[in-house]
Design an enzyme around this catalytic site. Sequence first.
Site, PDB file in Angstrom:
ATOM      1  N   HIS A   1      37.086  12.351  36.001  1.00  0.00           N
ATOM      2  CA  HIS A   1      37.694  11.201  36.045  1.00  0.00           C
ATOM      3  C   HIS A   1      39.008  11.356  35.799  1.00  0.00           C
ATOM      4  O   HIS A   1      39.812  10.622  36.504  1.00  0.00           O
ATOM      5  CB  HIS A   1      36.884  10.457  34.553  1.00  0.00           C
ATOM      6  CG  HIS A   1      37.507   9.141  34.426  1.00  0.00           C
ATOM      7  ND1 HIS A   1      38.137   8.861  33.266  1.00  0.00           N
ATOM      8  CD2 HIS A   1      37.890   8.034  35.104  1.00  0.00           C
ATOM      9  CE1 HIS A   1      38.578   7.571  33.203  1.00  0.00           C
ATOM     10  NE2 HIS A   1      38.521   7.201  34.426  1.00  0.00           N
TER      11      HIS A   1
ATOM     12  N   HIS B   1      37.180   9.910  27.661  1.00  0.00           N
ATOM     13  CA  HIS B   1      36.826   8.535  28.007  1.00  0.00           C
ATOM     14  C   HIS B   1      35.217   8.691  27.842  1.00  0.00           C
ATOM     15  O   HIS B   1      34.677   7.824  28.313  1.00  0.00           O
ATOM     16  CB  HIS B   1      37.231   8.109  29.354  1.00  0.00           C
ATOM     17  CG  HIS B   1      38.552   7.630  29.282  1.00  0.00           C
ATOM     18  ND1 HIS B   1      39.283   8.780  30.049  1.00  0.00           N
ATOM     19  CD2 HIS B   1      39.314   6.933  28.904  1.00  0.00           C
ATOM     20  CE1 HIS B   1      40.615   8.324  30.113  1.00  0.00           C
ATOM     21  NE2 HIS B   1      40.659   7.224  29.164  1.00  0.00           N
TER      22      HIS B   1
END
Length: 172
Positions: free
Chosen positions: A102, A121
């Site tokens: 990501h 995250h």
Amino acid sequence: MRCKKMVDVGRRQFLRGGALAAAGAAVTTVAGAPAQATPANAQVDYPSSRLANIADLAVNEPLDIEYPDADSPGVLLKLGTPVEGGVGPDGDIVAYSVLCPHKGYYMGYNAEDRTLNCPGHFSRFDVEAGGQQVWGHATQNLPQFTLRVDDKGDIYAEGASDLIFGRPSNVL
């Protein structure tokens, strides 16, 4: 004061124009150049590199590695049960990049549920299921390194299942 170039368009005419524009875009997309999609299990070939020996591994204890180069941290794991992409006598040795696909945060291994977890995250990846994402913001699975074990027990990495985070191409 009104702009002289402004056109007074009714709702129906506006919607009709929008529908025609969308149809034109769809035709252009379908009739345009063929899509260049990468298959889900595409292999990224990197040079072969010795990572460790089977004797260096303990069950469910990660061993830090670098593959395909020093700018790519990874982890080598002996899981104790046969798993997808596993090598060795028990089919239980796997290796992954620890850069989250990501945003590239360094991930840590959770031995309890056998996942690699991103502190940025909170994406989580199942190391028993080929690095499949099980939670979080990432939009792709974790790159798994293709491994080979020779007759002396040396473990070699010879490629990756996907592009490693931060690399603009598959070339070193």
